[in-house]
Design a protein around this motif. Structure first.
Motif, PDB file in Angstrom:
ATOM      1  N   ARG A  53       0.837  -1.208   0.000  1.00 36.04           N
ATOM      2  CA  ARG A  53       0.000   0.000   0.000  1.00 36.04           C
ATOM      3  C   ARG A  53       0.872   1.259   0.000  1.00 36.04           C
ATOM      4  O   ARG A  53       0.623   2.207  -0.734  1.00 36.04           O
ATOM      5  N   HIS A  54       1.924   1.259   0.836  1.00 36.20           N
ATOM      6  CA  HIS A  54       2.815   2.435   0.896  1.00 36.20           C
ATOM      7  C   HIS A  54       3.419   2.749  -0.460  1.00 36.20           C
ATOM      8  O   HIS A  54       3.583   3.921  -0.825  1.00 36.20           O
ATOM      9  N   MET A  55       3.781   1.719  -1.212  1.00 37.45           N
ATOM     10  CA  MET A  55       4.472   1.951  -2.484  1.00 37.45           C
ATOM     11  C   MET A  55       3.559   2.568  -3.539  1.00 37.45           C
ATOM     12  O   MET A  55       4.041   2.986  -4.580  1.00 37.45           O
ATOM     13  N   THR A  56       2.257   2.686  -3.248  1.00 38.70           N
ATOM     14  CA  THR A  56       1.341   3.367  -4.177  1.00 38.70           C
ATOM     15  C   THR A  56       1.239   4.857  -3.877  1.00 38.70           C
ATOM     16  O   THR A  56       0.653   5.592  -4.665  1.00 38.70           O
ATOM     17  N   HIS A  57       1.813   5.309  -2.742  1.00 40.49           N
ATOM     18  CA  HIS A  57       1.738   6.727  -2.380  1.00 40.49           C
ATOM     19  C   HIS A  57       2.640   7.559  -3.297  1.00 40.49           C
ATOM     20  O   HIS A  57       3.746   7.125  -3.640  1.00 40.49           O
ATOM     21  N   PRO A  58       2.204   8.753  -3.655  1.00 43.06           N
ATOM     22  CA  PRO A  58       3.043   9.623  -4.488  1.00 43.06           C
ATOM     23  C   PRO A  58       4.394   9.895  -3.808  1.00 43.06           C
ATOM     24  O   PRO A  58       4.448  10.196  -2.619  1.00 43.06           O
ATOM     25  N   GLY A  59       5.455   9.743  -4.568  1.00 41.41           N
ATOM     26  CA  GLY A  59       6.795  10.028  -4.056  1.00 41.41           C
ATOM     27  C   GLY A  59       7.432   8.896  -3.289  1.00 41.41           C
ATOM     28  O   GLY A  59       8.589   9.014  -2.879  1.00 41.41           O
ATOM     29  N   ALA A  60       6.712   7.784  -3.065  1.00 37.81           N
ATOM     30  CA  ALA A  60       7.305   6.646  -2.346  1.00 37.81           C
ATOM     31  C   ALA A  60       8.400   6.032  -3.209  1.00 37.81           C
ATOM     32  O   ALA A  60       8.251   5.886  -4.420  1.00 37.81           O
ATOM     33  N   ARG A  61       9.529   5.715  -2.563  1.00 38.96           N
ATOM     34  CA  ARG A  61      10.625   5.098  -3.307  1.00 38.96           C
ATOM     35  C   ARG A  61      11.456   4.235  -2.372  1.00 38.96           C
ATOM     36  O   ARG A  61      11.428   4.405  -1.153  1.00 38.96           O
ATOM     37  N   ALA A  62      12.209   3.327  -2.985  1.00 37.92           N
ATOM     38  CA  ALA A  62      12.992   2.367  -2.209  1.00 37.92           C
ATOM     39  C   ALA A  62      14.363   2.174  -2.844  1.00 37.92           C
ATOM     40  O   ALA A  62      14.528   2.307  -4.055  1.00 37.92           O
ATOM     41  N   LEU A  63      15.319   1.857  -1.991  1.00 37.06           N
ATOM     42  CA  LEU A  63      16.656   1.468  -2.426  1.00 37.06           C
ATOM     43  C   LEU A  63      16.980   0.127  -1.785  1.00 37.06           C
ATOM     44  O   LEU A  63      16.542  -0.158  -0.660  1.00 37.06           O
ATOM     45  N   GLY A  64      17.768  -0.652  -2.494  1.00 41.60           N
ATOM     46  CA  GLY A  64      18.199  -1.934  -1.953  1.00 41.60           C
ATOM     47  C   GLY A  64      19.705  -2.017  -1.913  1.00 41.60           C
ATOM     48  O   GLY A  64      20.407  -1.322  -2.661  1.00 41.60           O
ATOM     49  N   GLY A  70      23.007 -11.263  -6.159  1.00 38.14           N
ATOM     50  CA  GLY A  70      21.629 -10.829  -6.293  1.00 38.14           C
ATOM     51  C   GLY A  70      20.767 -10.916  -5.050  1.00 38.14           C
ATOM     52  O   GLY A  70      19.579 -10.596  -5.098  1.00 38.14           O
ATOM     53  N   ARG A  71      21.346 -11.324  -3.924  1.00 38.77           N
ATOM     54  CA  ARG A  71      20.556 -11.390  -2.685  1.00 38.77           C
ATOM     55  C   ARG A  71      20.412  -9.991  -2.087  1.00 38.77           C
ATOM     56  O   ARG A  71      21.317  -9.179  -2.168  1.00 38.77           O
ATOM     57  N   LEU A  72      19.268  -9.758  -1.460  1.00 38.71           N
ATOM     58  CA  LEU A  72      19.016  -8.478  -0.811  1.00 38.71           C
ATOM     59  C   LEU A  72      19.632  -8.517   0.586  1.00 38.71           C
ATOM     60  O   LEU A  72      19.251  -9.336   1.427  1.00 38.71           O
ATOM     61  N   ALA A  73      20.604  -7.633   0.823  1.00 36.05           N
ATOM     62  CA  ALA A  73      21.279  -7.560   2.124  1.00 36.05           C
ATOM     63  C   ALA A  73      20.634  -6.515   3.024  1.00 36.05           C
ATOM     64  O   ALA A  73      20.804  -6.543   4.235  1.00 36.05           O
ATOM     65  N   GLY A  74      19.884  -5.593   2.430  1.00 34.17           N
ATOM     66  CA  GLY A  74      19.222  -4.544   3.185  1.00 34.17           C
ATOM     67  C   GLY A  74      18.364  -3.709   2.259  1.00 34.17           C
ATOM     68  O   GLY A  74      18.475  -3.806   1.034  1.00 34.17           O
ATOM     69  N   PHE A  75      17.501  -2.896   2.867  1.00 31.91           N
ATOM     70  CA  PHE A  75      16.656  -2.021   2.066  1.00 31.91           C
ATOM     71  C   PHE A  75      16.196  -0.846   2.914  1.00 31.91           C
ATOM     72  O   PHE A  75      16.217  -0.893   4.141  1.00 31.91           O
ATOM     73  N   VAL A  76      15.787   0.193   2.227  1.00 33.57           N
ATOM     74  CA  VAL A  76      15.187   1.368   2.856  1.00 33.57           C
ATOM     75  C   VAL A  76      14.068   1.824   1.944  1.00 33.57           C
ATOM     76  O   VAL A  76      14.159   1.693   0.720  1.00 33.57           O
ATOM     77  N   TYR A  77      12.990   2.303   2.547  1.00 35.16           N
ATOM     78  CA  TYR A  77      11.997   2.988   1.738  1.00 35.16           C
ATOM     79  C   TYR A  77      11.377   4.105   2.543  1.00 35.16           C
ATOM     80  O   TYR A  77      11.431   4.123   3.770  1.00 35.16           O
ATOM     81  N   GLY A  78      10.843   5.075   1.804  1.00 35.66           N
ATOM     82  CA  GLY A  78      10.241   6.222   2.439  1.00 35.66           C
ATOM     83  C   GLY A  78       9.416   6.996   1.452  1.00 35.66           C
ATOM     84  O   GLY A  78       9.293   6.616   0.282  1.00 35.66           O
ATOM     85  N   MET A  79       8.846   8.100   1.947  1.00 34.50           N
ATOM     86  CA  MET A  79       7.964   8.923   1.121  1.00 34.50           C
ATOM     87  C   MET A  79       7.812  10.299   1.757  1.00 34.50           C
ATOM     88  O   MET A  79       8.087  10.462   2.954  1.00 34.50           O
ATOM     89  N   PRO A  80       7.359  11.262   0.974  1.00 39.71           N
ATOM     90  CA  PRO A  80       7.033  12.556   1.574  1.00 39.71           C
ATOM     91  C   PRO A  80       5.925  12.355   2.613  1.00 39.71           C
ATOM     92  O   PRO A  80       4.976  11.594   2.376  1.00 39.71           O
ATOM     93  N   ASN A  81       6.058  13.011   3.761  1.00 39.81           N
ATOM     94  CA  ASN A  81       5.046  12.835   4.804  1.00 39.81           C
ATOM     95  C   ASN A  81       3.732  13.488   4.400  1.00 39.81           C
ATOM     96  O   ASN A  81       3.705  14.505   3.723  1.00 39.81           O
ATOM     97  N   ASP A  82       2.667  12.878   4.855  1.00 41.85           N
ATOM     98  CA  ASP A  82       1.316  13.396   4.676  1.00 41.85           C
ATOM     99  C   ASP A  82       0.637  13.242   6.035  1.00 41.85           C
ATOM    100  O   ASP A  82       0.595  12.147   6.589  1.00 41.85           O
ATOM    101  N   ARG A  83       0.136  14.331   6.576  1.00 35.46           N
ATOM    102  CA  ARG A  83      -0.472  14.286   7.912  1.00 35.46           C
ATOM    103  C   ARG A  83      -1.675  13.353   7.992  1.00 35.46           C
ATOM    104  O   ARG A  83      -2.095  13.002   9.086  1.00 35.46           O
ATOM    105  N   THR A  84      -2.236  12.938   6.847  1.00 40.08           N
ATOM    106  CA  THR A  84      -3.363  12.003   6.884  1.00 40.08           C
ATOM    107  C   THR A  84      -2.912  10.549   6.948  1.00 40.08           C
ATOM    108  O   THR A  84      -3.737   9.668   7.188  1.00 40.08           O
TER     109      THR A  84
END
Length: 193
Positions: A53-64, A70-84
Motif C-alpha cells: 500500500r505504501h508503495m502506491t503513495h506519491p513520491g514513495a521510493r525504495a533502495l536496496g 543478487g541477494r538483498l542484504a538490506g533495504f530502505v523505503y520512504g515517502m514525503p510525509n502526509d499528515r493524513t
C-alpha cells in the motif's frame, strides 16, 4: 549506484546500493526485516500489505543493498510525509506536546530501514539512508525507532537526527518508540572518523 566493498572471504565481495522495485521484491525485503527485527510469519503477512500500500503513495521510493549474487542484504523505503497517513496521525500528538509538530510538514519519512545482521556494521544502513534522503526535495527527514539506546539510534544520531518525541506508543507495538528528525542533507562522517 554505490558499491560497498566486501570484507575478505566472509561474503560475496561487493554490495551495490541502487533503486529497488520494492513491490516486486517485497518478500525478499520482508525476509530481511524478519531476521533483522525478529518478526514472526503473522507480522510479516500484515507488513506485506502495508508495504504494498505504501508503495502506491506519491513520491514513495525504495533502495536496496544487493550482493554480487543478487541477494538483498538490506533495504530502505520512504515517502514525503502526509499528515493524513496513519503513522503521522499517531505521532502528531506527541510532537505537538513538544511544540514540534511542524516537523510533519515538508518532511521525507524513512518508513523502514533494515539490514540483514550478516551485513550490519559495514556501512550498508548509512549508505542506504543517505542515498535515499539525498534524492528528497523536502528540507528535513523524520523517522521512528524503538526508544532504546541501540546501534540504529546511534547511526541516526551520527547522521544528524535528534529526538523530537520519546515514549511514543503505536497500537499493537509492545515497545515505545522515539520520533527523530534531521535537516537534509544528512551529516557525513569526517575523514578519519
Amino acid at each position: 549506484m554505490l558499491r560497498i566493498p566486501g570484507h575478505g572471504h566472509r561474503e560475496p565481495d561487493d554490495i551495490v546500493i541502487g533503486p529497488l522495485d520494492l513491490s516486486a521484491r517485497v518478500d525478499d525485503a520482508l525476509a530481511v526485516q524478519a531476521v533483522a527485527f525478529g518478526l514472526g510469519a503473522d507480522e510479516v503477512a500484515v507488513r506485506r500489505q502495508i508495504v504494498l500500500r505504501h508503495m502506491t503513495h506519491p513520491g514513495a521510493r525504495a533502495l536496496g543493498a544487493t550482493t554480487a549474487d543478487g541477494r538483498l542484504a538490506g533495504f530502505v523505503y520512504g515517502m514525503p510525509n502526509d499528515r493524513t497517513h496513519w503513522w503521522s496521525t499517531v505521532v502528531e500528538p506527541y510532537l505537538r506536546a513538544q511544540g514540534l509538530d511542524f516537523w510533519l510538514d515538508h518532511a521525507f519519512v524513512i518508513t523502514e530501514l533494515h539490514v540483514h545482521p550478516r551485513y550490519q556494521n559495514r556501512g550498508v544502513g548509512r549508505s542506504l539512508i543517505t542515498a535515499i534522503t539525498d534524492t528528497a526535495t523536502e528540507p528535513r527527514s523524520i523517522l521512528s525507532a524503538i526508544d532504546t539506546e541501540s546501534p540504529a539510534r546511534g547511526l541516526y544520531r551520527s547522521l544528524g537526527y535528534e529526538d523530537l518525541a520519546r515514549r511514543v506508543l503505536f497500537p499493537s507495538a509492545p515497545k515505545p518508540y522515539a520520533v527523530m528528525g534531521a535537516p537534509l542533507p544528512l551529516l557525513r562522517r569526517q575523514p578519519g572518523h
